[in-house]
Enzyme design. Structure first.
Site, PDB file in Angstrom:
ATOM      1  N   ASP A 283     -10.053  -7.746   6.913  1.00 30.59           N
ATOM      2  CA  ASP A 283      -9.092  -6.743   6.416  1.00 30.59           C
ATOM      3  C   ASP A 283      -9.717  -5.977   5.244  1.00 30.59           C
ATOM      4  O   ASP A 283      -9.761  -4.750   5.278  1.00 30.59           O
ATOM      5  CB  ASP A 283      -7.755  -7.390   6.036  1.00 30.59           C
ATOM      6  CG  ASP A 283      -6.811  -6.355   5.433  1.00 30.59           C
ATOM      7  OD1 ASP A 283      -6.278  -5.534   6.190  1.00 30.59           O
ATOM      8  OD2 ASP A 283      -6.655  -6.329   4.191  1.00 30.59           O
TER       9      ASP A 283
ATOM     10  N   SER B 296      11.974   0.947   6.824  1.00 32.15           N
ATOM     11  CA  SER B 296      11.585  -0.418   6.505  1.00 32.15           C
ATOM     12  C   SER B 296      12.722  -1.342   6.891  1.00 32.15           C
ATOM     13  O   SER B 296      13.890  -0.982   6.760  1.00 32.15           O
ATOM     14  CB  SER B 296      11.295  -0.523   5.007  1.00 32.15           C
ATOM     15  OG  SER B 296      10.229  -1.406   4.775  1.00 32.15           O
ATOM     16  N   ARG B 297      12.364  -2.526   7.349  1.00 34.17           N
ATOM     17  CA  ARG B 297      13.415  -3.463   7.750  1.00 34.17           C
ATOM     18  C   ARG B 297      14.095  -4.063   6.530  1.00 34.17           C
ATOM     19  O   ARG B 297      15.275  -4.376   6.552  1.00 34.17           O
ATOM     20  CB  ARG B 297      12.813  -4.584   8.599  1.00 34.17           C
ATOM     21  CG  ARG B 297      12.173  -4.120   9.885  1.00 34.17           C
ATOM     22  CD  ARG B 297      11.302  -5.206  10.452  1.00 34.17           C
ATOM     23  NE  ARG B 297      10.412  -5.756   9.433  1.00 34.17           N
ATOM     24  CZ  ARG B 297       9.622  -6.797   9.596  1.00 34.17           C
ATOM     25  NH1 ARG B 297       9.606  -7.434  10.745  1.00 34.17           N
ATOM     26  NH2 ARG B 297       8.853  -7.224   8.615  1.00 34.17           N
TER      27      ARG B 297
ATOM     28  N   ILE C  45       0.831  -1.215   0.000  1.00 37.04           N
ATOM     29  CA  ILE C  45       0.000   0.000   0.000  1.00 37.04           C
ATOM     30  C   ILE C  45       0.864   1.264   0.000  1.00 37.04           C
ATOM     31  O   ILE C  45       0.478   2.293  -0.586  1.00 37.04           O
ATOM     32  CB  ILE C  45      -1.006  -0.004   1.180  1.00 37.04           C
ATOM     33  CG1 ILE C  45      -2.163   0.934   0.885  1.00 37.04           C
ATOM     34  CG2 ILE C  45      -0.350   0.333   2.509  1.00 37.04           C
ATOM     35  CD1 ILE C  45      -2.972   0.587  -0.328  1.00 37.04           C
TER      36      ILE C  45
ATOM     37  N   LYS D 268      -5.409   1.839   7.696  1.00 34.13           N
ATOM     38  CA  LYS D 268      -6.496   1.086   8.307  1.00 34.13           C
ATOM     39  C   LYS D 268      -6.095  -0.383   8.467  1.00 34.13           C
ATOM     40  O   LYS D 268      -5.301  -0.858   7.665  1.00 34.13           O
ATOM     41  CB  LYS D 268      -7.799   1.206   7.494  1.00 34.13           C
ATOM     42  CG  LYS D 268      -7.696   0.889   6.001  1.00 34.13           C
ATOM     43  CD  LYS D 268      -7.428  -0.456   5.460  1.00 34.13           C
ATOM     44  CE  LYS D 268      -8.091  -1.685   5.915  1.00 34.13           C
ATOM     45  NZ  LYS D 268      -7.782  -2.858   5.040  1.00 34.13           N
TER      46      LYS D 268
HETATM   47  P1  NAP Z   1       2.504  -5.520   3.079  1.00 28.64           P
HETATM   48  O1  NAP Z   1       2.627  -5.447   1.604  1.00 28.64           O
HETATM   49  O2  NAP Z   1       2.683  -6.823   3.757  1.00 28.64           O
HETATM   50  O3  NAP Z   1       3.491  -4.440   3.683  1.00 28.64           O
HETATM   51  C1  NAP Z   1       3.614  -4.199   5.075  1.00 28.64           C
HETATM   52  C2  NAP Z   1       4.990  -3.635   5.341  1.00 28.64           C
HETATM   53  O4  NAP Z   1       5.126  -3.397   6.753  1.00 28.64           O
HETATM   54  C3  NAP Z   1       6.088  -4.609   4.938  1.00 28.64           C
HETATM   55  O5  NAP Z   1       6.652  -4.186   3.717  1.00 28.64           O
HETATM   56  C4  NAP Z   1       7.053  -4.571   6.084  1.00 28.64           C
HETATM   57  O6  NAP Z   1       8.213  -3.930   5.597  1.00 28.64           O
HETATM   58  C5  NAP Z   1       6.462  -3.695   7.168  1.00 28.64           C
HETATM   59  N1  NAP Z   1       6.494  -4.367   8.467  1.00 28.64           N
HETATM   60  C6  NAP Z   1       6.977  -3.845   9.606  1.00 28.64           C
HETATM   61  N2  NAP Z   1       6.856  -4.702  10.616  1.00 28.64           N
HETATM   62  C7  NAP Z   1       6.292  -5.808  10.115  1.00 28.64           C
HETATM   63  C8  NAP Z   1       5.941  -7.059  10.684  1.00 28.64           C
HETATM   64  N3  NAP Z   1       6.150  -7.350  11.980  1.00 28.64           N
HETATM   65  N4  NAP Z   1       5.394  -7.986   9.880  1.00 28.64           N
HETATM   66  C9  NAP Z   1       5.199  -7.737   8.568  1.00 28.64           C
HETATM   67  N5  NAP Z   1       5.521  -6.561   7.973  1.00 28.64           N
HETATM   68  C10 NAP Z   1       6.064  -5.606   8.741  1.00 28.64           C
HETATM   69  O7  NAP Z   1       1.064  -5.003   3.552  1.00 28.64           O
HETATM   70  P2  NAP Z   1       0.141  -3.920   2.840  1.00 28.64           P
HETATM   71  O8  NAP Z   1      -0.776  -4.599   1.904  1.00 28.64           O
HETATM   72  O9  NAP Z   1       0.936  -2.780   2.351  1.00 28.64           O
HETATM   73  O10 NAP Z   1      -0.760  -3.512   4.097  1.00 28.64           O
HETATM   74  C11 NAP Z   1      -0.271  -2.667   5.118  1.00 28.64           C
HETATM   75  C12 NAP Z   1      -1.474  -1.998   5.760  1.00 28.64           C
HETATM   76  O11 NAP Z   1      -2.171  -1.250   4.753  1.00 28.64           O
HETATM   77  C13 NAP Z   1      -2.500  -2.989   6.347  1.00 28.64           C
HETATM   78  O12 NAP Z   1      -3.038  -2.502   7.533  1.00 28.64           O
HETATM   79  C14 NAP Z   1      -3.575  -3.069   5.266  1.00 28.64           C
HETATM   80  O13 NAP Z   1      -4.858  -3.359   5.798  1.00 28.64           O
HETATM   81  C15 NAP Z   1      -3.523  -1.647   4.728  1.00 28.64           C
HETATM   82  N6  NAP Z   1      -4.038  -1.565   3.335  1.00 28.64           N
HETATM   83  C16 NAP Z   1      -3.607  -2.426   2.360  1.00 28.64           C
HETATM   84  C17 NAP Z   1      -4.166  -2.355   1.092  1.00 28.64           C
HETATM   85  C18 NAP Z   1      -3.724  -3.250  -0.033  1.00 28.64           C
HETATM   86  O14 NAP Z   1      -4.345  -3.220  -1.115  1.00 28.64           O
HETATM   87  N7  NAP Z   1      -2.686  -4.045   0.094  1.00 28.64           N
HETATM   88  C19 NAP Z   1      -5.143  -1.419   0.815  1.00 28.64           C
HETATM   89  C20 NAP Z   1      -5.514  -0.524   1.800  1.00 28.64           C
HETATM   90  C21 NAP Z   1      -4.953  -0.619   3.062  1.00 28.64           C
HETATM   91  P3  NAP Z   1       9.645  -4.417   6.114  1.00 28.64           P
HETATM   92  O15 NAP Z   1       9.588  -5.921   6.241  1.00 28.64           O
HETATM   93  O16 NAP Z   1      10.589  -3.963   5.053  1.00 28.64           O
HETATM   94  O17 NAP Z   1       9.822  -3.701   7.418  1.00 28.64           O
END
Ligand code: NAP
Length: 307
Positions: free
Chosen positions: A167, A35-36, A13, A89
């Site tokens: 989610d 970011s890690r 996101i 969110k």
């Molecule tokens: P994602 O692709 O899995 O990315 C999450 C990021 O958070 C990872 O790149 C990770 O980066 C970091 N992170 C830090 N601590 C973490 C941990 N303990 N475990 C896993 N990741 C960790 O997820 P996302 O889809 O972007 O979603 C993130 C948030 O945005 C969620 O709350 C989701 O509901 C919301 N969201 C997502 C979307 C969508 O379409 N994907 C849409 C709207 C809202 P590092 O590992 O590099 O630290």
């Protein structure tokens, strides 16, 4: 004033929506990423918030785009450092941690913004306006999508606090609770947990409005083919249908809204207003509905989930 902003958690996101929305908003400059593992191009990158605050004290705003389970710790540190904070969110893994953050933000006089991106979808304002003063007789929310398509490789969604099908479902609930003229609450829920997961893959949730109208909720992450992100509200003056997650709206089958996706630009426009006024915006209503469904829900074990 142009706000220098750091994105924390540089995943899907952050890349898909936050970076382009910040880039097109003259009130913000994307200044750093935390970011890690990931690296953002053209900005300073840090592994921890501490390094960010130490090296770039000029950055006063952070957008937390991590999974919900770890958001509180990042938010707590950012608020303690006097930074304004945007929360993706859902705003947290529990209601109480969000309340704690709100109190901390008030104490430090920083802005806390709990975002609900779907509330900036084109049909939301028109739907809210159209429903004002009408007698509602029935409501249905159907949020069915294919988790394998939308969340490949995301393990956190299946871990405790990851919300599972809620989610995406919470996006629908953020719209529903924004457009209905009266509050709703959960009366019954059936939650389908895959045998190998800590969060539900499907849920059937009954809600009721304050005046006693039934609201049926159908959330499912196993939908292949066409995806459904629909809300239908039957009233004494016709039926309102929101589809495609809030992009489209029809009254009695006639299309009245068909807008382009401007959800994240809407978030950043509102954030700029909050930063200018110094006000926070923290509405936990959608998260409360999910928490109540989890609290009241009957648990059913279904087939294990494998990607
Ligand atoms: P994602 O692709 O899995 O990315 C999450 C990021 O958070 C990872 O790149 C990770 O980066 C970091 N992170 C830090 N601590 C973490 C941990 N303990 N475990 C896993 N990741 C960790 O997820 P996302 O889809 O972007 O979603 C993130 C948030 O945005 C969620 O709350 C989701 O509901 C919301 N969201 C997502 C979307 C969508 O379409 N994907 C849409 C709207 C809202 P590092 O590992 O590099 O630290």
């Amino acid at each position: 004033m142009v706000h220098k902003i750091a994105i924390v958690g540089f995943g899907k996101i952050a890349r898909d929506q936050h970076v382009p929305s910040i880039a097109e908003n003259p009130d913000f400059t994307f200044a750093a990423a935390v970011s890690r593992n990931a690296r953002a191009e053209g900005v300073d990158n840090f592994a921890t918030l501490e390094e960010l605050f130490e090296s770039r004290p000029d950055i006063g705003v952070v957008a937390l785009c991590t999974p919900p389970q770890v958001r509180f710790e990042y938010a707590k540190k950012a608020i303690a450092a006097g930074k304004h904070v945007l929360l993706e969110k859902p705003p947290g893994a529990t209601l109480s941690e969000v309340a704690t953050l709100e109190a901390m933000a008030r104490e430090k006089s920083v802005v806390l913004f709990a975002t609900w991106h779907s509330r900036y979808a084109p049909a939301v304002e028109p739907a809210r306006d159209w429903l004002k003063g009408k007698a509602i007789t029935g409501v249905e929310i159907v949020w069915r999508e294919d988790v394998k398509h939308w969340h490949p490789g995301q393990k956190w969604i299946w871990e405790a606090g990851g919300l599972g099908v809620f989610d995406p479902g919470i996006n629908g609930l953020s719209i529903l609770t924004a457009i209905l003229p009266e509050p709703i609450h959960v009366t019954r829920a059936n939650l389908e947990f895959p045998a190998n997961c800590q969060t539900p893959i499907a849920a059937q949730v009954d809600f009721v409005t304050a005046s006693g109208v039934a609201v049926k909720g159908d959330f499912d992450w196993r939908q292949e083919g066409p995806q459904s992100w629909d809300i239908t509200v039957v009233t004494d003056a016709g039926t309102l249908a929101i589809s495609e997650g809030g992009a489209k709206m029809a009254i009695d089958g006639e299309r009245v809204v068909d807008g382009e996706d401007r959800e994240y630009p809407g978030i950043y426009a509102h954030f700029a207003q909050l930063l200018a006024s110094g006000e926070s915006d923290v509405d936990v209503t959608p998260l409360r509905q999910v928490a109540d469904a989890m609290m009241l829900g009957r648990r059913e074990t279904v087939a294990a989930f494998h990607e």
